[in-house]
Design a protein around this motif. Sequence first.
Motif, PDB file in Angstrom:
ATOM      1  N   GLU A  48      14.821 -25.500  26.247  1.00  0.00           N
ATOM      2  CA  GLU A  48      15.625 -26.335  27.119  1.00  0.00           C
ATOM      3  C   GLU A  48      16.125 -25.790  28.404  1.00  0.00           C
ATOM      4  OE1 GLU A  48      19.306 -29.554  27.326  1.00  0.00           O
ATOM      5  OE2 GLU A  48      18.611 -28.665  25.173  1.00  0.00           O
ATOM      6  N   LEU A  49      16.723 -24.753  28.073  1.00  0.00           N
ATOM      7  CA  LEU A  49      17.162 -23.452  29.076  1.00  0.00           C
ATOM      8  C   LEU A  49      16.013 -23.078  30.224  1.00  0.00           C
ATOM      9  CD1 LEU A  49      19.510 -21.911  30.207  1.00  0.00           C
ATOM     10  CD2 LEU A  49      18.941 -20.189  28.722  1.00  0.00           C
ATOM     11  N   SER A  61      27.805 -16.993  21.629  1.00  0.00           N
ATOM     12  CA  SER A  61      27.232 -17.899  20.915  1.00  0.00           C
ATOM     13  C   SER A  61      25.785 -18.353  21.622  1.00  0.00           C
ATOM     14  CB  SER A  61      28.224 -19.153  20.947  1.00  0.00           C
ATOM     15  OG  SER A  61      29.426 -18.909  20.496  1.00  0.00           O
ATOM     16  N   ASN A  62      25.902 -18.138  23.080  1.00  0.00           N
ATOM     17  CA  ASN A  62      24.464 -18.444  23.681  1.00  0.00           C
ATOM     18  C   ASN A  62      23.633 -17.614  23.269  1.00  0.00           C
ATOM     19  OD1 ASN A  62      25.703 -20.558  25.428  1.00  0.00           O
ATOM     20  ND2 ASN A  62      26.165 -19.285  27.283  1.00  0.00           N
ATOM     21  N   LEU A  63      23.867 -16.345  23.312  1.00  0.00           N
ATOM     22  CA  LEU A  63      22.790 -15.236  22.650  1.00  0.00           C
ATOM     23  C   LEU A  63      22.057 -15.669  21.142  1.00  0.00           C
ATOM     24  CD1 LEU A  63      24.220 -11.851  23.901  1.00  0.00           C
ATOM     25  CD2 LEU A  63      23.021 -13.489  24.988  1.00  0.00           C
ATOM     26  N   VAL A  64      23.180 -16.152  20.554  1.00  0.00           N
ATOM     27  CA  VAL A  64      22.600 -16.609  19.081  1.00  0.00           C
ATOM     28  C   VAL A  64      21.838 -17.549  19.243  1.00  0.00           C
ATOM     29  CG1 VAL A  64      23.302 -17.462  16.875  1.00  0.00           C
ATOM     30  CG2 VAL A  64      24.712 -15.697  17.896  1.00  0.00           C
ATOM     31  N   ASN A  65      21.624 -18.372  20.139  1.00  0.00           N
ATOM     32  CA  ASN A  65      21.007 -19.419  20.455  1.00  0.00           C
ATOM     33  C   ASN A  65      19.921 -19.433  21.439  1.00  0.00           C
ATOM     34  OD1 ASN A  65      22.382 -21.756  18.584  1.00  0.00           O
ATOM     35  ND2 ASN A  65      24.220 -21.296  19.891  1.00  0.00           N
ATOM     36  N   GLN A  71      19.921 -10.988  26.137  1.00  0.00           N
ATOM     37  CA  GLN A  71      19.278 -11.472  25.111  1.00  0.00           C
ATOM     38  C   GLN A  71      18.537 -10.425  24.103  1.00  0.00           C
ATOM     39  OE1 GLN A  71      19.517 -15.007  24.265  1.00  0.00           O
ATOM     40  NE2 GLN A  71      18.879 -14.390  22.598  1.00  0.00           N
ATOM     41  N   GLU A  72      18.424  -9.187  24.756  1.00  0.00           N
ATOM     42  CA  GLU A  72      17.855  -8.139  23.961  1.00  0.00           C
ATOM     43  C   GLU A  72      18.805  -7.677  22.794  1.00  0.00           C
ATOM     44  OE1 GLU A  72      14.979  -6.259  23.621  1.00  0.00           O
ATOM     45  OE2 GLU A  72      13.736  -7.237  25.413  1.00  0.00           O
ATOM     46  N   LEU A  73      20.063  -7.954  23.186  1.00  0.00           N
ATOM     47  CA  LEU A  73      21.231  -7.344  22.104  1.00  0.00           C
ATOM     48  C   LEU A  73      21.147  -8.322  20.953  1.00  0.00           C
ATOM     49  CD1 LEU A  73      24.384  -7.404  24.609  1.00  0.00           C
ATOM     50  CD2 LEU A  73      22.444  -5.511  23.997  1.00  0.00           C
ATOM     51  N   PHE A  74      20.394  -9.663  20.988  1.00  0.00           N
ATOM     52  CA  PHE A  74      20.561 -10.297  19.735  1.00  0.00           C
ATOM     53  C   PHE A  74      18.865 -10.487  19.084  1.00  0.00           C
ATOM     54  CE2 PHE A  74      20.091 -14.391  17.062  1.00  0.00           C
ATOM     55  CZ  PHE A  74      21.046 -14.153  16.307  1.00  0.00           C
ATOM     56  N   SER A  75      18.144 -10.416  20.176  1.00  0.00           N
ATOM     57  CA  SER A  75      16.599 -10.924  19.848  1.00  0.00           C
ATOM     58  C   SER A  75      15.884  -9.841  19.956  1.00  0.00           C
ATOM     59  CB  SER A  75      16.235 -12.086  20.912  1.00  0.00           C
ATOM     60  OG  SER A  75      16.890 -13.161  20.683  1.00  0.00           O
ATOM     61  N   TYR A 113      30.888 -11.055  16.920  1.00  0.00           N
ATOM     62  CA  TYR A 113      31.824 -11.835  18.105  1.00  0.00           C
ATOM     63  C   TYR A 113      31.705 -13.319  18.332  1.00  0.00           C
ATOM     64  CZ  TYR A 113      31.976  -6.728  19.493  1.00  0.00           C
ATOM     65  OH  TYR A 113      32.305  -5.333  19.303  1.00  0.00           O
ATOM     66  N   SER A 114      30.468 -13.736  18.235  1.00  0.00           N
ATOM     67  CA  SER A 114      30.240 -15.320  18.355  1.00  0.00           C
ATOM     68  C   SER A 114      31.190 -16.063  17.233  1.00  0.00           C
ATOM     69  CB  SER A 114      28.851 -15.507  18.063  1.00  0.00           C
ATOM     70  OG  SER A 114      28.538 -16.971  17.981  1.00  0.00           O
ATOM     71  N   ASP A 115      31.326 -15.147  16.090  1.00  0.00           N
ATOM     72  CA  ASP A 115      32.305 -16.271  15.294  1.00  0.00           C
ATOM     73  C   ASP A 115      33.648 -15.814  15.201  1.00  0.00           C
ATOM     74  OD1 ASP A 115      29.895 -17.051  13.950  1.00  0.00           O
ATOM     75  OD2 ASP A 115      29.546 -15.428  12.661  1.00  0.00           O
ATOM     76  N   ASP A 116      33.995 -14.672  15.988  1.00  0.00           N
ATOM     77  CA  ASP A 116      35.538 -14.206  15.714  1.00  0.00           C
ATOM     78  C   ASP A 116      35.764 -13.820  17.287  1.00  0.00           C
ATOM     79  OD1 ASP A 116      37.979 -12.727  15.588  1.00  0.00           O
ATOM     80  OD2 ASP A 116      37.197 -11.953  13.513  1.00  0.00           O
TER      81      ASP A 116
END
Length: 330
Positions: A223-224, A258-262, A271-275, A291-294
């Motif tokens: 979607e993004l 949270s954006n990176l997680v999704n 995005q490389e930091l998560f994926s 960080y997304s959670d806390d």
Amino acid sequence: MKPSKTTTHPSLIIIMLMLLLCASVNSQLTSDFYVQSCPKVFQIVRQEVKNAIKTEMRMAASLLRLHFHDCFVNGCDASLLLDGNNTEKSSNANLNSARGFEVVDNIKNALERTCSGVVSCADILAIAARDSVILSGGPSWRVLLGRRDGMVSNQTAANSALPSPFETADQILAKFVAVDLNATDVASLSGAHTIGLAKCGTFSHRLFNFSGSGAPDRTMNTELQTNLQGVCPLNGDGDKTTDLDINSVDLFDNHYFSNLVNGKGILQSDQELFSGGDAAALATKILVQQYSDDSKLFFNDFRNSMIRMGNIRPLTGSQGEIRKNCRVLN
């Protein structure tokens, strides 16, 4: 009987000298450095930053970025602010991108009227970065002061030292390690992208033919991807901008993670930091999720990383100078 002699291994002596050098540098940076010579320094900087952000909210991100880009090249010495040919301003990462120089000029002029020749441009960048975060809803920290201004600005050094939005987590971590920062600093300081904008030219390569695959970056939310293709069409205006933190504009929070997680990171380097699939990404992915959670954990790590970054090779004592005009040497 002669007393036995003890010898110290040369490598141990070197280590001890390095520790003493680091301790002496850190001891010269203090939060009360201007308490006698310019007691209103924090008030003056805060007011000028507040005025700038009131005029343009984006300026908070711009001032924060100036401090980051300055510290990664020759240390936190305001070398980024110097005008001229082949300076850091003309590097790939800063040309037609770094902004906020007029705000720094305003801060310097206000300080010169109150305490002339006292506050360095390097310290102005450090205080302005902290205030930009606070005024955007983020955490505060004690800014250590006493930096002096550098005499050299090097375009080539900036081209090699500054992280790029097109790099992998491994490549970015290598640049952080080069200035004595670590994977936690990579993740937490990247959280500064919770505010600010990105030009199409910094991420459009992800939208159509990523890495010659003939398809968009598979790590981007579909979607993004569709929305960004509308903003940044093929062969479109590379200078057009979009928000770095989708759905949380101008607020310094943990929504970026949270954006990176999704799969909603705008820049490839984000995005490389998560994926990402490299070794560094294995470490940063854990941090991104945490960080997304806390948000408190993110804020705490961010403030600590900003303090560490602000301590990258500062000039102190009689080194460098205190510029009267941040754009030129005295």
